[in-house]
Design a protein around this motif. Structure first.
Motif, short mmCIF file in Angstrom:
data_model
loop_
_atom_site.label_atom_id
_atom_site.label_comp_id
_atom_site.label_asym_id
_atom_site.label_seq_id
_atom_site.Cartn_x
_atom_site.Cartn_y
_atom_site.Cartn_z
N ARG A 1 0.82 -1.22 0.00
CA ARG A 1 0.00 0.00 0.00
C ARG A 1 0.85 1.26 0.00
NH1 ARG A 1 -3.14 1.16 4.25
NH2 ARG A 1 -1.83 0.08 5.77
N PHE A 2 2.00 1.24 0.67
CA PHE A 2 2.87 2.40 0.79
C PHE A 2 4.13 2.19 -0.04
CE2 PHE A 2 1.54 3.92 5.34
CZ PHE A 2 0.21 3.90 4.95
N THR A 3 4.67 3.30 -0.56
CA THR A 3 5.91 3.25 -1.33
C THR A 3 6.82 4.39 -0.90
OG1 THR A 3 4.75 2.31 -3.24
CG2 THR A 3 6.95 3.24 -3.62
N ILE A 4 8.06 4.05 -0.57
CA ILE A 4 9.06 5.07 -0.23
C ILE A 4 9.92 5.32 -1.45
CG2 ILE A 4 10.69 3.37 0.72
CD1 ILE A 4 11.53 5.50 2.77
N SER A 5 10.24 6.59 -1.71
CA SER A 5 11.05 6.93 -2.87
C SER A 5 11.71 8.27 -2.63
CB SER A 5 10.20 6.97 -4.14
OG SER A 5 9.25 8.02 -4.05
N ARG A 6 12.60 8.64 -3.56
CA ARG A 6 13.17 9.98 -3.49
C ARG A 6 13.30 10.55 -4.89
NH1 ARG A 6 18.99 9.47 -0.86
NH2 ARG A 6 18.84 7.21 -0.71
N ASP A 7 13.36 11.85 -5.00
CA ASP A 7 13.50 12.46 -6.32
C ASP A 7 14.94 12.31 -6.79
OD1 ASP A 7 13.71 16.03 -5.47
OD2 ASP A 7 14.88 14.31 -4.82
N ASN A 8 15.16 12.50 -8.07
CA ASN A 8 16.48 12.26 -8.66
C ASN A 8 17.55 13.18 -8.08
OD1 ASN A 8 15.54 10.20 -10.29
ND2 ASN A 8 15.11 11.55 -12.01
N ALA A 9 17.16 14.35 -7.66
CA ALA A 9 18.13 15.27 -7.09
C ALA A 9 18.45 14.94 -5.65
CB ALA A 9 17.58 16.70 -7.17
N LYS A 10 17.74 13.96 -5.08
CA LYS A 10 17.95 13.51 -3.70
C LYS A 10 17.78 14.66 -2.71
CE LYS A 10 20.60 9.41 -4.77
NZ LYS A 10 21.76 8.58 -4.46
N ILE A 11 16.83 15.51 -3.02
CA ILE A 11 16.51 16.60 -2.11
C ILE A 11 15.27 16.29 -1.29
CG2 ILE A 11 15.75 19.01 -2.01
CD1 ILE A 11 17.54 19.56 -4.41
N THR A 12 14.33 15.58 -1.91
CA THR A 12 13.05 15.28 -1.26
C THR A 12 12.79 13.79 -1.27
OG1 THR A 12 12.17 17.40 -2.00
CG2 THR A 12 10.59 15.76 -1.23
N TYR A 13 12.33 13.28 -0.11
CA TYR A 13 11.88 11.90 0.01
C TYR A 13 10.37 11.89 0.10
CZ TYR A 13 16.51 10.09 0.71
OH TYR A 13 17.80 9.71 0.51
N TYR A 14 9.80 10.80 -0.39
CA TYR A 14 8.36 10.70 -0.40
C TYR A 14 7.90 9.40 0.26
CZ TYR A 14 8.99 14.22 -4.03
OH TYR A 14 9.37 15.33 -4.73
N LEU A 15 6.71 9.45 0.82
CA LEU A 15 6.00 8.25 1.24
C LEU A 15 4.62 8.32 0.60
CD1 LEU A 15 6.14 5.65 2.98
CD2 LEU A 15 4.92 6.94 4.75
N GLN A 16 4.45 7.55 -0.47
CA GLN A 16 3.16 7.48 -1.13
C GLN A 16 2.30 6.47 -0.39
OE1 GLN A 16 1.89 9.25 -3.84
NE2 GLN A 16 -0.03 8.23 -3.30
N MET A 17 1.15 6.92 0.08
CA MET A 17 0.27 6.06 0.88
C MET A 17 -1.05 5.88 0.15
SD MET A 17 1.08 7.57 4.69
CE MET A 17 0.21 9.11 4.38
N ASN A 18 -1.34 4.67 -0.26
CA ASN A 18 -2.57 4.34 -0.96
C ASN A 18 -3.43 3.41 -0.12
OD1 ASN A 18 -1.61 5.80 -3.22
ND2 ASN A 18 -0.62 3.97 -4.05
N SER A 19 -4.69 3.32 -0.48
CA SER A 19 -5.63 2.43 0.22
C SER A 19 -5.55 2.62 1.73
CB SER A 19 -5.33 0.96 -0.13
OG SER A 19 -5.39 0.75 -1.52
N LEU A 20 -5.61 3.87 2.13
CA LEU A 20 -5.44 4.20 3.55
C LEU A 20 -6.58 3.63 4.39
CD1 LEU A 20 -4.05 7.78 3.13
CD2 LEU A 20 -2.95 5.97 4.46
#
Length: 126
Positions: free
Chosen positions: A67-86
């Motif tokens: 349900r969740f995905t951790i990732s970062r942008d190519n510039a490695k400035i921002t990290y994300y936690l995409q949360m689906n089906s909450l």
């Protein structure tokens, strides 16, 4: 000094999605392994997801896997936690964390992390 700032929390209905962001003001995070944790009222802080410095390895708590995905942008400035089906049980304050680590290692316990953000509230209504 590494100061992390989270954003993207809010109120969402069950089944909905949110994307949390974590950034270090003015600097990259490419020297750090990163993780997301959460803490619900009356409960201990728990691990959610983590990613290695080289982005090759990720690890998720069983409760969020798929349900969740951790990732970062190519510039490695921002990290994300995409949360689906909450789900309502995902309601918590979410924290991002950073730590130095070997390039391919994921860190899964709170004590392994050195730097923490202030947290962002996620509330999932039923």
């Amino acid at each position: 000094q590494v100061q992390l700032v989270e954003s993207g929390g809010g109120l969402v209905q069950a089944g909905g999605s949110l994307r949390l962001s974590c950034a270090r003001s003015g600097r990259t995070l490419d020297d750090y392994a990163m993780g997301w944790f959460r803490q619900a009222p009356g409960k201990e802080r728990e691990f959610v997801a983590s990613i290695s410095r080289n982005d090759y390895n990720t690890y998720y708590a069983d409760s969020v896997k798929g349900r969740f995905t951790i990732s970062r942008d190519n510039a490695k400035i921002t990290y994300y936690l995409q949360m689906n089906s909450l789900k309502p049980e995902d309601t918590a304050v979410y924290y991002c964390a950073a730590a130095t680590a070997p390039i391919d290692v994921v860190l899964v316990t709170a004590s392994e992390y050195t730097y923490w953000g202030q947290g962002t509230q996620v509330t999932v209504s039923s």
